[in-house]
Design a protein around this motif. Structure first.
Motif, PDB file in Angstrom:
ATOM      1  N   GLU A   1       0.820  -1.214   0.000  1.00 14.17           N
ATOM      2  CA  GLU A   1       0.000   0.000   0.000  1.00 14.17           C
ATOM      3  C   GLU A   1       0.853   1.263   0.000  1.00 14.17           C
ATOM      4  N   GLU A   2       1.842   1.332   0.886  1.00 16.76           N
ATOM      5  CA  GLU A   2       2.630   2.552   1.090  1.00 16.76           C
ATOM      6  C   GLU A   2       3.700   2.779   0.032  1.00 16.76           C
ATOM      7  N   LEU A   3       4.358   1.710  -0.386  1.00 17.09           N
ATOM      8  CA  LEU A   3       5.527   1.848  -1.265  1.00 17.09           C
ATOM      9  C   LEU A   3       5.318   1.254  -2.656  1.00 17.09           C
ATOM     10  N   GLN A   4       4.177   0.598  -2.862  1.00 15.76           N
ATOM     11  CA  GLN A   4       3.850  -0.048  -4.136  1.00 15.76           C
ATOM     12  C   GLN A   4       4.909  -1.067  -4.540  1.00 15.76           C
ATOM     13  N   CYS A   5       5.354  -1.855  -3.555  1.00 16.25           N
ATOM     14  CA  CYS A   5       6.351  -2.910  -3.760  1.00 16.25           C
ATOM     15  C   CYS A   5       5.855  -4.213  -3.147  1.00 16.25           C
ATOM     16  N   GLN A   6       6.352  -5.307  -3.666  1.00 19.58           N
ATOM     17  CA  GLN A   6       6.117  -6.618  -3.065  1.00 19.58           C
ATOM     18  C   GLN A   6       7.393  -7.016  -2.333  1.00 19.58           C
ATOM     19  N   ILE A   7       7.230  -7.509  -1.103  1.00 14.50           N
ATOM     20  CA  ILE A   7       8.394  -7.904  -0.305  1.00 14.50           C
ATOM     21  C   ILE A   7       8.262  -9.341   0.179  1.00 14.50           C
TER      22      ILE A   7
ATOM     23  N   VAL B   1      10.925  -7.943  -3.798  1.00 13.26           N
ATOM     24  CA  VAL B   1      10.941  -8.936  -4.872  1.00 13.26           C
ATOM     25  C   VAL B   1      10.305  -8.402  -6.148  1.00 13.26           C
ATOM     26  N   GLN B   2       9.551  -7.298  -6.017  1.00  8.66           N
ATOM     27  CA  GLN B   2       8.954  -6.687  -7.200  1.00  8.66           C
ATOM     28  C   GLN B   2       8.668  -5.222  -6.928  1.00  8.66           C
ATOM     29  N   GLY B   3       9.024  -4.373  -7.891  1.00  8.98           N
ATOM     30  CA  GLY B   3       8.724  -2.950  -7.784  1.00  8.98           C
ATOM     31  C   GLY B   3       9.884  -2.124  -7.266  1.00  8.98           C
ATOM     32  N   VAL B   4       9.700  -0.810  -7.347  1.00  2.00           N
ATOM     33  CA  VAL B   4      10.651   0.171  -6.840  1.00  2.00           C
ATOM     34  C   VAL B   4       9.872   1.035  -5.859  1.00  2.00           C
ATOM     35  N   PRO B   5      10.401   1.252  -4.644  1.00  4.17           N
ATOM     36  CA  PRO B   5       9.650   2.019  -3.641  1.00  4.17           C
ATOM     37  C   PRO B   5       9.257   3.419  -4.120  1.00  4.17           C
ATOM     38  N   VAL B   6       7.994   3.754  -3.896  1.00  3.48           N
ATOM     39  CA  VAL B   6       7.442   5.058  -4.232  1.00  3.48           C
ATOM     40  C   VAL B   6       6.831   5.632  -2.952  1.00  3.48           C
ATOM     41  N   ALA B   7       7.131   6.885  -2.635  1.00  6.73           N
ATOM     42  CA  ALA B   7       6.590   7.523  -1.425  1.00  6.73           C
ATOM     43  C   ALA B   7       5.160   7.990  -1.697  1.00  6.73           C
ATOM     44  N   THR B   8       4.175   7.145  -1.381  1.00  6.68           N
ATOM     45  CA  THR B   8       2.778   7.534  -1.580  1.00  6.68           C
ATOM     46  C   THR B   8       2.216   8.236  -0.346  1.00  6.68           C
ATOM     47  N   GLU B   9       2.756   7.940   0.832  1.00  8.55           N
ATOM     48  CA  GLU B   9       2.280   8.552   2.079  1.00  8.55           C
ATOM     49  C   GLU B   9       3.365   9.361   2.780  1.00  8.55           C
ATOM     50  N   HIS B  10       4.619   8.969   2.599  1.00  9.63           N
ATOM     51  CA  HIS B  10       5.733   9.633   3.281  1.00  9.63           C
ATOM     52  C   HIS B  10       6.196  10.868   2.510  1.00  9.63           C
ATOM     53  N   ALA B  11       6.854  11.789   3.239  1.00 14.42           N
ATOM     54  CA  ALA B  11       7.403  12.999   2.620  1.00 14.42           C
ATOM     55  C   ALA B  11       8.598  12.656   1.735  1.00 14.42           C
ATOM     56  N   GLU B  12       9.396  11.678   2.174  1.00 12.73           N
ATOM     57  CA  GLU B  12      10.615  11.328   1.444  1.00 12.73           C
ATOM     58  C   GLU B  12      11.039   9.912   1.780  1.00 12.73           C
ATOM     59  N   LEU B  13      11.671   9.259   0.818  1.00 14.22           N
ATOM     60  CA  LEU B  13      12.332   7.971   1.037  1.00 14.22           C
ATOM     61  C   LEU B  13      13.814   8.186   0.773  1.00 14.22           C
ATOM     62  N   ARG B  14      14.657   7.533   1.575  1.00 14.28           N
ATOM     63  CA  ARG B  14      16.098   7.707   1.406  1.00 14.28           C
ATOM     64  C   ARG B  14      16.796   6.384   1.703  1.00 14.28           C
ATOM     65  N   TRP B  15      17.747   6.006   0.841  1.00 15.50           N
ATOM     66  CA  TRP B  15      18.576   4.819   1.081  1.00 15.50           C
ATOM     67  C   TRP B  15      19.837   5.272   1.794  1.00 15.50           C
ATOM     68  N   LEU B  16      20.112   4.701   2.973  1.00 16.33           N
ATOM     69  CA  LEU B  16      21.300   5.070   3.740  1.00 16.33           C
ATOM     70  C   LEU B  16      22.098   3.833   4.142  1.00 16.33           C
ATOM     71  N   ALA B  17      23.407   3.976   4.141  1.00 14.68           N
ATOM     72  CA  ALA B  17      24.274   2.923   4.661  1.00 14.68           C
ATOM     73  C   ALA B  17      24.095   2.870   6.179  1.00 14.68           C
ATOM     74  N   ARG B  18      24.412   1.738   6.782  1.00 13.81           N
ATOM     75  CA  ARG B  18      24.230   1.580   8.232  1.00 13.81           C
ATOM     76  C   ARG B  18      24.923   2.682   9.020  1.00 13.81           C
ATOM     77  N   HIS B  19      26.149   3.043   8.622  1.00 18.07           N
ATOM     78  CA  HIS B  19      26.891   4.076   9.366  1.00 18.07           C
ATOM     79  C   HIS B  19      26.297   5.475   9.172  1.00 18.07           C
ATOM     80  N   GLU B  20      25.362   5.634   8.222  1.00 15.90           N
ATOM     81  CA  GLU B  20      24.727   6.933   7.979  1.00 15.90           C
ATOM     82  C   GLU B  20      23.383   7.087   8.712  1.00 15.90           C
ATOM     83  N   LEU B  21      22.904   6.011   9.316  1.00 24.79           N
ATOM     84  CA  LEU B  21      21.564   6.035   9.912  1.00 24.79           C
ATOM     85  C   LEU B  21      21.406   7.084  11.013  1.00 24.79           C
ATOM     86  N   GLN B  22      22.485   7.402  11.716  1.00 20.66           N
ATOM     87  CA  GLN B  22      22.380   8.386  12.791  1.00 20.66           C
ATOM     88  C   GLN B  22      22.311   9.824  12.265  1.00 20.66           C
ATOM     89  N   GLN B  23      22.416  10.017  10.965  1.00 17.16           N
ATOM     90  CA  GLN B  23      22.387  11.373  10.390  1.00 17.16           C
ATOM     91  C   GLN B  23      20.982  11.956  10.296  1.00 17.16           C
TER      92      GLN B  23
END
Length: 129
Positions: free
Chosen positions: A57-63, A91-113
């Motif tokens: 529903e939120e990201l239009q992806c199958q996981i 397993v299918q699709g590319v995440p789309v922000a339908t409800e969130h303001a933004e989506l961001r991919w971060l490395a583990r060491h970047e999560l605290q940013q």
């Protein structure tokens, strides 16, 4: 008495070992804070079923939902949340922000940013160990 909410969150990692982070929109509870995408468990659903449905529903992806990472109960000012986080793979699709303001991919060491919702912080810390 505060309202109790049981929710699930997906820790989705891509091939570059980055984790998908979702920023709550201005119209959501806890606006502008970051979280693992997911949502409420509906009556009769397992945590895994709820997570699969919410991400569709939120990201239009199958996981595919993997192992549980964390189970946290946190008391906010106006409600109490129990957040169960699970590793998940798209397993299918590319995440789309339908409800969130933004989506961001971060490395583990970047999560605290970014500024996380309090209930998500124990899972973030576990990922950084």
């Amino acid at each position: 008495m505060k309202k109790f909410v049981h929710v699930v969150g997906a820790i989705i990692e891509n091939d570059a070992q980055q984790i998908l982070c979702a920023q709550r929109s201005k119209t959501m509870t806890l606006p502008n804070l970051w979280e693992f995408p997911g949502g409420k468990i509906e009556k009769g659903e397992t945590a895994e079923q709820a997570l699969t449905r919410e991400i569709a529903e939120e990201l239009q992806c199958q996981i595919i939902v993997g192992q549980k990472v964390e189970d946290t109960t946190y008391e906010y000012e106006t409600f109490i949340v129990r957040l169960e986080t699970y590793k998940a793979s798209i397993v299918q699709g590319v995440p789309v922000a339908t409800e969130h303001a933004e989506l961001r991919w971060l490395a583990r060491h970047e999560l605290q940013q970014i500024e996380w919702a309090a209930a998500d912080i124990p899972a973030v810390r576990k990922l950084q160990r």
